[in-house]
Structure formats: structure tokens, C-alpha cells
Design an enzyme around this catalytic site. Structure first.
Site, PDB file in Angstrom:
ATOM      1  CD  GLU A 109       2.245  64.210  51.920  1.00  0.00           C
ATOM      2  OE1 GLU A 109       3.206  64.707  52.544  1.00  0.00           O
ATOM      3  OE2 GLU A 109       1.634  63.204  52.303  1.00  0.00           O
TER       4      GLU A 109
ATOM      5  CB  SER B  83       8.945  65.872  54.602  1.00  0.00           C
ATOM      6  OG  SER B  83       9.173  67.210  54.907  1.00  0.00           O
TER       7      SER B  83
ATOM      8  CB  ILE C 218       4.280  73.152  60.331  1.00  0.00           C
ATOM      9  CG1 ILE C 218       3.379  72.649  59.204  1.00  0.00           C
ATOM     10  CG2 ILE C 218       5.615  72.428  60.335  1.00  0.00           C
ATOM     11  CD1 ILE C 218       3.934  72.935  57.821  1.00  0.00           C
TER      12      ILE C 218
ATOM     13  CB  THR D  68       0.187  71.141  57.913  1.00  0.00           C
ATOM     14  OG1 THR D  68      -1.203  71.278  58.219  1.00  0.00           O
ATOM     15  CG2 THR D  68       0.388  71.223  56.408  1.00  0.00           C
ATOM     16  CB  ALA D  69      -0.019  66.852  62.253  1.00  0.00           C
TER      17      ALA D  69
ATOM     18  CG  ASN E 241       3.988  60.594  51.411  1.00  0.00           C
ATOM     19  OD1 ASN E 241       2.916  60.583  50.812  1.00  0.00           O
ATOM     20  ND2 ASN E 241       4.283  61.509  52.305  1.00  0.00           N
ATOM     21  CG  LEU E 242       3.842  58.263  57.237  1.00  0.00           C
ATOM     22  CD1 LEU E 242       3.644  56.829  57.666  1.00  0.00           C
ATOM     23  CD2 LEU E 242       4.715  59.010  58.220  1.00  0.00           C
ATOM     24  CB  CYS E 243       1.139  61.853  55.089  1.00  0.00           C
ATOM     25  SG  CYS E 243       2.056  61.742  56.634  1.00  0.00           S
TER      26      CYS E 243
END
Length: 950
Positions: free
Chosen positions: A566, A349, A751, A748-749, A562-564
Site C-alpha cells: 500500500e 509501520s 488493529i 489492518t489485520a 512495502n511489505l503489504c
């Protein structure tokens, strides 16, 4: 008055309109104008004709209706006259013409009752056009059977209502696809009145998918209802087809396919709501030139087989993994779902990189970004090493333009390489707060200034050392440096960073540092918060807790997230960090009396095994990523459905009980995840760089809090209590761990949409809203709330209207009981202090970080300052988006429920947020005189949504 939208601004292609008698005609905007004029006359009387405002007003409103209808019009789907009337109704409401809109609604309802009383089955003249051009009479019996099957077993869902709505969209010569769409849309328009219509819509879409997939696999037209469908027959043929078109790994053919087909649970096809099924249909199911041939349970089994390829008993493990996925107990991240079992299994991811300070490294960084993004990866780039503006360039004896021009190219690369055409390319640039270009970095997302020095599509984040926040609290000065003169600051953290930083300041005072600038720390902090409010960027992330508590501090430095926000993994010039994500659906592991501990333990252990398998199966696009991932083997197990879990247990989010549940649930996940990784190490061996890690010293995440407290001189407010005996896990970890990092909570946007639960650890966004993503616009209604309102006899059309008018919040709806208002309080009705407190409790158990959105209903300088300093004191490693209610524009469906992306009105402000949790230590004095601008874009997205990680 809104700006007029002219027909030239919208679609120019002829648009077909289906009348109620089934006839088809071209769209005519003048009919809308006439209808609106009559509506105004009905309410205002003949005197309205003499009003000079009526004609331009109707023209303006007609333009809005036309723009909304034609914005997303598809040439293969005709509009229905009711859709046009829905838009008229909505535009009147948005324009404040409530009396006219009410009269219009009442008239439509009366006419609908008359039509319903005289409704009958379609006339035999309705014919259907097939893909091969053949025209046959409409088989209404099959339509009725499919709709009845879709509605079976659903509460308060009427097949007759769906059929009646379907009739209105039929016309002679309708295509097969249009017929399927008509049935889906008929159920979809009813979702806001009853959430179970979302399941009916999903099942009708499934019928369309079955026809498409079965026909493609069989090589001839096939139609089958759910009862007629056989996965036992379909599944082996599906695998054979997937291999033959070079999409599936030929190794999948060597599995015992009849055994796997027999293990498939076809009834689980019925568990999807419409948003989940449409998302899978549009973006996940395998297709051959746009024709889908993968059905939902085959999709899950394909992913499971891909993850079991190197297991000893592949079939048994594939069935185990399938059970977890198809039950929605656990869901892998989007890249894994996209690519597992395929010929290019890029399953990871997130990718984190450090960009070195030379042209070769910079342009190699662009190339790596493109290759990593191609197969669906989100990027976090550490740009701190790149020298700042004015720095000396030895090779040319010139001066550097700084880091910003290079960030512009990184932005454009992310736009160009859009993750294989499946979703937007996504990257985040990180810069440390001491970098001399940091003030210009703050401006990157602004809509004003030199566009060559702006990055409108790339996220940005501040990488903030503790020393800076100590200077803010002391109202001291802060010095900015260029990294070519202070290179070791990039590699230091905690006490070592603070000492070296102060030494560089002394060197600057002696004239030994060429490029530096001194600012007041409070002023820079103000600017950071102000720009965060104005543009939503850069996010605030904290360097020292990410490093001091990192299990891998012996093997490198965490230079960014990272991008998000976490993932917290080490990066360097020759190692690109990779993380492999998946999330437990917490809502599936609770009952009204609490957590199902045994089920949660089983899910966690299997999930860790699945994530560990990703590392060995993975297709690596660059060698730096392969080397890093195989050496350290990090995974990121997270969770979703937290808010749903609270609803089931009747726990309000803004409560100490919710904080305790956040603590307990994360402790249990952490306990079993770390234990599972240690057991995998005993079975498969520890990761290569294990020796010297915190794990090898018996230091677990709960233990590393003491390291951070020591580095801060005790200035840390984190709870350190526990409920489990951790000694056994601590002993196992000393002997070996399979993974350097084990847990991280991603957004988790996407999934969570598949599983039909709330995102990640997010509070409820709205009880009713329209969610927009790459698959379209979807009415989302809180089914937990609806069930409670039904039980109290409060669910009716008036309640739907109230939810819309009050922006999905219950505070101003008088007849809703106080306990339901507390339980279903939306994000902007809560104090974000509760989110921070719950996140702090989770953070003590997590070796990486959390994607934590923060919400402010009434943002101010004081509120922002207090909130972000609270996050720092509570030991959070990162924060994510700041969401501001004052900048939110609501997207609504109409009163009748037609979905569509529509610009809403600004509604009355919500009530004051729920009370904050009691502070365990006094708050420091806020930054004074921070005045935010009147308008901000901190919450420019209606539904907080990042699709890059999951």
C-alpha cells in the site's frame, strides 16, 4: 485414509484431565478408542466387530484425536473430559462417519440434559491454590458475581449457562489462573451459538487482567470487579510504575495525570470482543517480566499521551486523541500502539529501501533490515539494481551469481529478527520484470529445487512496467537485461522508460549488451500467473501508475512498494522511505441511512494530526530513515470495517451501490485528509521538499489520473467523477502541504481485530470460521448475520451446523432468504471484478495505494489473466494476495464450540460467484493456453492475514 499420528509425534509430558466429578487423572488414549468402538457398534451393530477395518480405523481416528488435543497443550491447564469428547465428535465428522457422529452427539446431549437437571453449586471441598502457595476454599459467590457482571446487558447471554460450563472445569486444588481461565473458556465455548458470548469472554479476561495489573501496581494482591475499579486511582500509579521500570517515557509523569485520569471512560472496557481483548493482553499491554500492569483505557491514554508530547496544550490533545482511539473511531498502527509513550517510541509501520549493486551496500541493507525490524517494522526491499547472473564483476574479473543468493540471506535475516519477539519478522523483495534473473525470482517460494535458492519466509513481488503489459497484449517479445549494463531503466518510468528500453533492445541487437535474453512476453506473463497460483508469490504490482501519479516525482522514483503493497514512496541509496499508518473505522461512521459526514470529518482531521505527530516523536533506528521521514513527512491514512459499513446500510458487496459507496467514502476521507494536511502546513510549515511537487502545482490525486491516461495513450479505464467542490483544497495545497503523502489503505489485520470489525476493504471472509494468529485460535461469527437470522426465527443449532458444513457460506442453505445470501456473500462467492472496480474508485482519491486481496473460487489461466489485466486497465497501483478457494483448508471448531486449530475437510465447492460489474470497455483477448496445475497454494492461509503493517 489420513496418515496415522502416533503418540511419539505429540506432546510427551503427562497431561491432566478433569473429570466431571472434579477428580483429576492422566490422559488415557485407550479410553478414546473404547468410546469410539462403542459408537461404531451402536450404529453398525455387532457385525462391526467382525469387520477387519474397525480396529485400524479406530486406532487411526484415536491418533487424530490425540494429536489435536495435545498439539497446543499447556502444562498449567488441564483438559476437561468434554474437550476430549469434542475432538472425538469433530474427528468422526471430518472422517465422513456422519451417522456415528450424529449418534455420538445425541448421546452427549441427552447426558448433558440429565447432568443439567441435577447440577448444583460446587462442593465445599473445591479449594483454590494461590501464587504464594496458600490454599483457600473457592469463593463461588465471587465467581458468580464476576460472571453475572460479564454477561450483564448482553443479548441472549446466560450467566447460568456460563456458570454451569465453568463448574465442569473445576477440581480441588485448581490454581487462581486456572480458575480465571475456566470462566473465560466457559463463555468462549458458547460463541458459535451466540456471538455476544465473545463480549462476555472478553470481560472475564478483563477481570483476570484487572487482578494481575492492580496487584502489580499496588504491590499486593488486589481483586476488583468492574464496579469497584477506579481508573482515577490506578492511572497515576500506573504511570509511576511504568517510569520506574524504565518502560514509559519519564516525560509522561509531567502531564496533569489527575486531569487525564478523570477523562478516561471506563465503560469503554466493555466494547471489546474476545479476539480483541486477547490480542491486546498477549501482545500490546505493557508488562514487567511477563506480569501485565496496563489496563485497556490506560493503554489508549498512554498512546495518546505519547502522540501529544510536543503539542502546545498536551492534556487537551491527549484527551482528544484518547477519545478517537478508545471509541474505535480511529486506530493507530501496531508499532504506534506498541511503542507510543515508551522509552523507545519507534512508531512507524513500513520501511522501503533500495539495495545498491555492491557488497558494502548489500550487507548494509541486511543490517538496516535488522535494525528496522527490531522495533516492529515491515520491510519492502528494492533489489532491482543488483546485477544478474552471468554479469561481469570488474574487481575479480569473474561472473556474478545474480541476485537470488543475496535474497536468501535477506530471508534468513527476517526470520532471525522477529520484531522484538512480538510478531514475525516480515519483508518483501521487489524485482522489475526486465531483470535477467526474473525467471529465477519467480521460483523463490517454491517447495522444490535447490533450497539454497529459495526464500520460504520472505514475500516477493513483481514490479511491472506498463511496457511489459503492452507487449503481452501485442504478443510481442520481451528482453531481459542485467542492471549493471542498463542502470537508468531502474530510474525511468512511463514514456521515458519505454523509449530507453527500446533503445537498449536495439543496442542488444547490435551486440553492445553483454548479458541479455529475449523471451515471449506472453510466456513470461503466463509463468508469473502460474507461479502466483502455485505459491501465492510474487505479487503483481505496477511501476508506472505508482510513479506517474506520485506527488513526489520531482524528488525521486518509487522503486517498490512495502511489505503489504500500500505504500508508494521514493527510495534511493541514501534515503529509506518511512510511512506512518493508521486507519479510520468506517463502520463507526455510518448509519442505516448512510455516512455520518460530520463525524467522519472530525475523525479524519484529528487522525491526520496524530499521524503527523508520529514523524517528530519517532525513534529512528537508522539515519537514512530519519533523514527521509523528516524531509518528506509522509503518512498513510486508511480505513477498515468497509464490509461492516455495507451490512449496516444493507448493501451487498457485489453491487453498483457498494462501488458508489466505496467512491463516496474515500472521496470524503481524501477531501478532509488533504484539507487537514494543508491546514497543518499553515500552522507548522510545509514539508521540506514541497516545492516542485504535484501539490505545489495544484495537482490532486483526482487530477493525476489525466497524467496516467496520457502516459498510456488513453488506454486507461478509470472513473473521474466527483461529488464535492475540490477547488478550495486545490488552492490550499498550492500554498503548502504538511505531508508529501497522506493516504494509503493497509491490511489492518491486527488493529481491526482490536476494534471488532472486518479487515480493511476486504469482503467478508466467512460467516463462521476459526481465525488463527499469534494469540491463538478464535471462533469468529458474523454478528450482523446472526441478528438478521434471529429476526426471522432462523438462528438455531441446525443453522450453526449448516454454516460449518458449508464453510461459512449461505448459498446452499435453502431456508436463508435470497436477500441475506446476497448481503452476506463471502469472498469466494463474489466476482473479484467487484473488488477491482471498488478499488479503482478509491484509487482515484488516494495518493499512495491499497492492500487489495483478490479471490478466485475457481481459478484458471483465463480467469487470472483477465483479473490482473483488469486491475492494470482500471489504474490500480498494486495488488496483494491472490486467494484461491480450491486450495483452502477450513479450520473449524467442533459442533459444541471448543476452539482449537484443527485441519478441516474439503467441502463442496461454492456456488458460482455473483455476477461481474458491467464492463465499461471491451476486455482484451485473454492469454491463450495458460493451464494451471491441479494444486496451488494461492490461498494457503485460512484467514487472509498480514500482521506486519498493522
Amino acid at each position: 485414509m489420513p496418515t496415522t499420528t502416533t503418540p511419539a509425534a505429540v506432546a510427551k509430558a503427562p497431561v491432566r484431565v478433569v473429570r466431571r466429578d472434579g477428580a483429576v487423572s492422566a490422559f488415557d488414549a485407550t479410553k478414546v478408542s473404547v468410546a469410539m468402538t462403542k459408537a461404531f457398534l451402536a450404529v453398525e451393530g455387532d457385525g462391526a466387530v467382525a469387520s477387519s477395518r474397525l480396529h485400524p480405523l479406530v486406532e487411526e481416528l484415536t491418533g487424530q484425536v490425540e494429536a489435536a488435543l495435545l498439539k497446543h497443550v499447556r502444562p498449567d491447564v488441564a483438559l476437561h473430559v468434554e474437550q476430549i469428547q469434542d475432538q472425538v465428535e469433530l474427528v468422526l465428522m471430518r472422517g465422513g462417519h456422519h451417522a456415528v457422529a450424529r449418534a455420538y452427539v445425541l448421546y452427549r446431549e441427552e447426558r448433558a440434559k440429565v447432568r443439567a437437571a441435577t447440577a448444583s453449586a460446587p462442593a465445599p471441598t473445591i479449594r483454590v491454590t494461590h501464587p504464594d502457595g496458600q490454599v483457600t476454599p473457592l469463593d463461588w459467590d465471587r465467581v458468580a458475581a464476576v460472571v453475572a457482571e460479564a454477561c450483564a446487558g448482553l443479548t441472549d447471554v446466560s450467566a447460568d449457562t456460563v456458570l454451569a460450563e465453568t463448574r465442569r472445569n473445576l477440581y480441588d486444588g485448581i490454581t487462581v489462573d486456572e480458575l480465571a481461565t475456566a470462566q473465560i473458556m466457559a463463555a468462549r465455548t458458547l460463541v458459535e451459538t451466540e456471538p455476544d458470548y465473545s463480549f462476555a469472554s472478553a470481560r472475564l479476561l478483563l477481570d483476570k487482567l484487572r487482578r494481575e495489573a492492580l496487584s502489580h501496581v499496588a504491590g499486593e494482591p488486589v481483586e476488583a470487579t468492574g464496579e469497584q475499579m477506579s481508573y482515577v486511582d490506578y492511572f497515576p500509579a500506573y504511570v509511576e510504575l511504568g517510569v520506574s521500570v524504565d518502560r514509559l517515557d519519564p516525560e509522561l509523569r509531567t502531564f496533569d495525570l489527575p486531569r487525564l485520569a478523570a477523562a478516561i471512560r471506563p465503560e469503554r472496557d466493555l466494547a471489546f470482543d474476545f479476539l480483541g481483548m486477547q490480542t491486546l493482553y498477549d501482545r500490546y499491554f505493557l508488562h514487567d517480566d511477563g506480569v501485565r500492569y496496563e489496563l485497556p483505557q490506560a493503554f489508549f491514554m498512554r498512546v495518546a499521551m505519547g502522540l501529544a508530547l510536543r503539542e502546545d496544550d498536551r492534556e487537551a490533545r491527549a484527551i482528544e486523541f484518547y477519545g478517537l482511539l478508545s471509541s474505535f473511531d480511529f486506530m493507530c498502527s501496531t508499532p504506534t500502539l506498541f511503542n507510543s509513550g515508551t522509552t523507545r517510541p519507534q512508531l512507524s509501520s513500513c520501511f522501503l529501501t533500495t539495495v545498491d549493486d555492491d557488497l558494502d551496500a548489500i550487507f548494509r541493507g541486511y543490517r538496516n533490515n535488522a535494525l528496522l525490524a527490531k522495533y516492529s517494522g515491515g520491510l519492502g526491499n528494492d533489489w532491482t539494481p543488483v546485477r544478474g547472473m552471468g554479469a561481469h564483476i570488474k574487481g575479480t574479473n569473474g561472473q556474478s551469481q545474480g541476485v537470488v543468493p543475496f535474497l536468501k540471506i535477506a530471508n534468513d535475516t527476517a526470520v532471525a529478527v522477529n520484531q522484538g519477539g512480538k510478531r514475525k519478522g516480515a519483508a518483501c523483495a521487489y524485482l522489475e520484470t526486465w531483470h535477467v534473473d526474473v525467471e529465477e525470482f519467480l521460483e523463490l517460494r517454491k517447495n522444490t529445487g535447490d533450497d539454497r535458492r529459495r526464500t520460504h519466509d520472505m514475500n516477493t513481488a513483481n514490479w511491472v512496467p506498463d511496457e511489459f503489459l503492452r507487449r503481452v497484449e501485442a504478443d510481442a517479445e520481451w528482453t531481459l537485461f542485467s542492471p549493471d549494463e542498463t542502470p537508468d531503466l531502474h530510474e525511468l518510468y512511463g514514456t521515458a522508460f519505454a523509449q530507453r528500453y527500446r533503445a537498449y533492445e536495439e543496442a542488444a541487437d547490435r551486440g553492445e549488451i553483454r548479458v541479455h535474453r529475449r523471451v515471449r512476453a506472453v510466456d513470461l506473463w503466463r509463468r508469473m500467473l502460474t507461479v502466483l497460483f502455485e505459491t501465492g508469490h510474487p505479487w503483481i504490482t505496477f511501476k508506472d501508475p505508482c510513479n506517474v501519479r506520485s506527488p513526489q516525482q520531482h524528488a525521486g522514483v518509487v522503486h517498490s512498494s512495502n511489505l503489504c503493497t500500500e505504500i508508494t514512496l521514493n527510495t534511493s541509496a541514501d534515503e529509506v522511505a518511512v510511512c506512518n499508518l493508521g486507519s479510520i473505522n468506517l463502520a463507526n461512521h455510518v448509519t442505516p441511512t448512510g455516512l455520518d459526514r460530520d463525524r467522519l470529518a472530525r475523525t479524519t482531521r484529528t487522525a491526520v494530526r496524530m499521524l503527523d505527530n508520529v514523524i517528530d516523536i519517532n525513534f529512528y533506528t537508522i539515519p537514512e530513515a530519519r533523514r527521509s521521514n523528516l524531509r518528506h513527512r509522509p503518512v498513510g491514512l486508511g480505513l477498515m470495517g468497509f464490509a461492516d459499513s455495507l451490512f449496516v446500510q444493507r448493501i451487498p458487496y457485489a453491487s453498483s451501490e457498494a462501488v458508489e459507496f466505496a467512491d463516496l467514502s474515500m472521496e470524503l476521507i481524501s477531501f478532509h485528509a488533504l484539507d487537514a494536511s494543508a491546514d497543518l502546513a499553515a500552522e507548522r510549515g510545509s514539508y521540506e521538499s514541497f516545492e516542485g511537487s504535484l501539490w505545489s502545482r495544484g495537482v490532486l490525486p483526482i487530477d493525476s489520473i489525466a497524467l496516467l491516461a496520457d502516459a498510456r495513450g488513453g488506454a486507461l479505464d478509470m472513473d473521474t467523477s466527483s461529488t464535492l467542490d475540490w477547488s478550495s483544497v486545490r488552492d490550499k495545497a498550492r500554498r503548502g502541504m504538511r505531508n508529501s503523502n497522506v493516504m494509503a489503505i493497509a491490511p489492518t489485520a491486527t488493529i481491526s481485530n482490536i476494534c471488532g470489525v472486518g479487515q480493511s476493504i476486504e469482503p467478508l471472509y466467512r460467516n463462521l470460521f476459526v481465525k488463527a494468529n499469534m494469540s491463538g485460535d478464535f471462533t469468529v461469527l458474523n454478528r450482523h448475520l446472526v441478528a438478521d437470522l434471529k429476526a426471522r426465527g432462523l438462528w438455531d443449532a441446525a443453522m450453526v451446523s449448516d454454516l460449518k458444513y458449508f464453510d461459512g457460506a449461505l448459498t446452499a442453505v435453502d431456508r436463508v432468504p435470497a436477500e441475506l445470501k446476497a448481503l452476506y456473500a463471502t469472498a469466494f462467492e463474489l466476482s473479484s471484478d467487484w473488488l477491482v472496480e471498488a478499488a479503482s474508485r478509491r484509487q482515484k482519491w488516494i495518493d499512495q495505494a491499497q492492500s487489495l486481496n483478490l479471490y478466485l473460487a475457481a481459478p484458471s489461466g483465463r480467469a487470472l489473466d483477465e483479473l490482473y489485466r483488469l486491475a492494470w486497465r482500471k489504474g490500480l497501483k498494486t495488488t496483494y494476495y491472490l486467494r484461491s478457494a480450491s486450495a483452502t483448508h477450513v479450520e473449524k471448531s467442533t459442533l459444541r464450540g471448543t476452539d482449537g486449530k484443527l485441519t478441516g475437510v474439503t467441502l463442496p465447492p461454492a456456488a458460482a460467484p455473483a455476477a461481474r460489474p458491467a464492463a465499461s470497455s471491451p476486455s482484451p483477448a485473454p492469454v491463450p493456453e495458460l493451464v494451471l496445475p491441479a494444486e496451488g497454494a494461492a490461498c494457503s492461509i485460512t484467514d487472509p492475514d498480514c500482521e506486519a503493517c498493522q
